[in-house]
Motif scaffolding. Structure first.
Motif: not given
Length: 52
Positions: A4-11
């Protein structure tokens, strides 16, 4: 939680990169991108005590 944190950072990074394409709504896109980046970092920070 890591996913979830990686998705938020990439988005957030992606949206910040293409924010200039939204002519009338650049500030809104940048605000959302900043919020996503902060959320991603907060998720990483909240998961750190788990690995102690």
């Amino acid at each position: 939680m890591i996913v979830a944190s990686l998705v938020c950072l990439v988005a957030g990074a992606f949206l910040a990169g293409i924010a200039h394409r939204f002519d009338e709504h650049v500030s809104i896109a940048e605000s959302i991108a900043g919020g996503l980046l902060i959320l991603g970092l907060a998720l990483i920070g909240s998961g750190l005590p788990i690995f102690r």
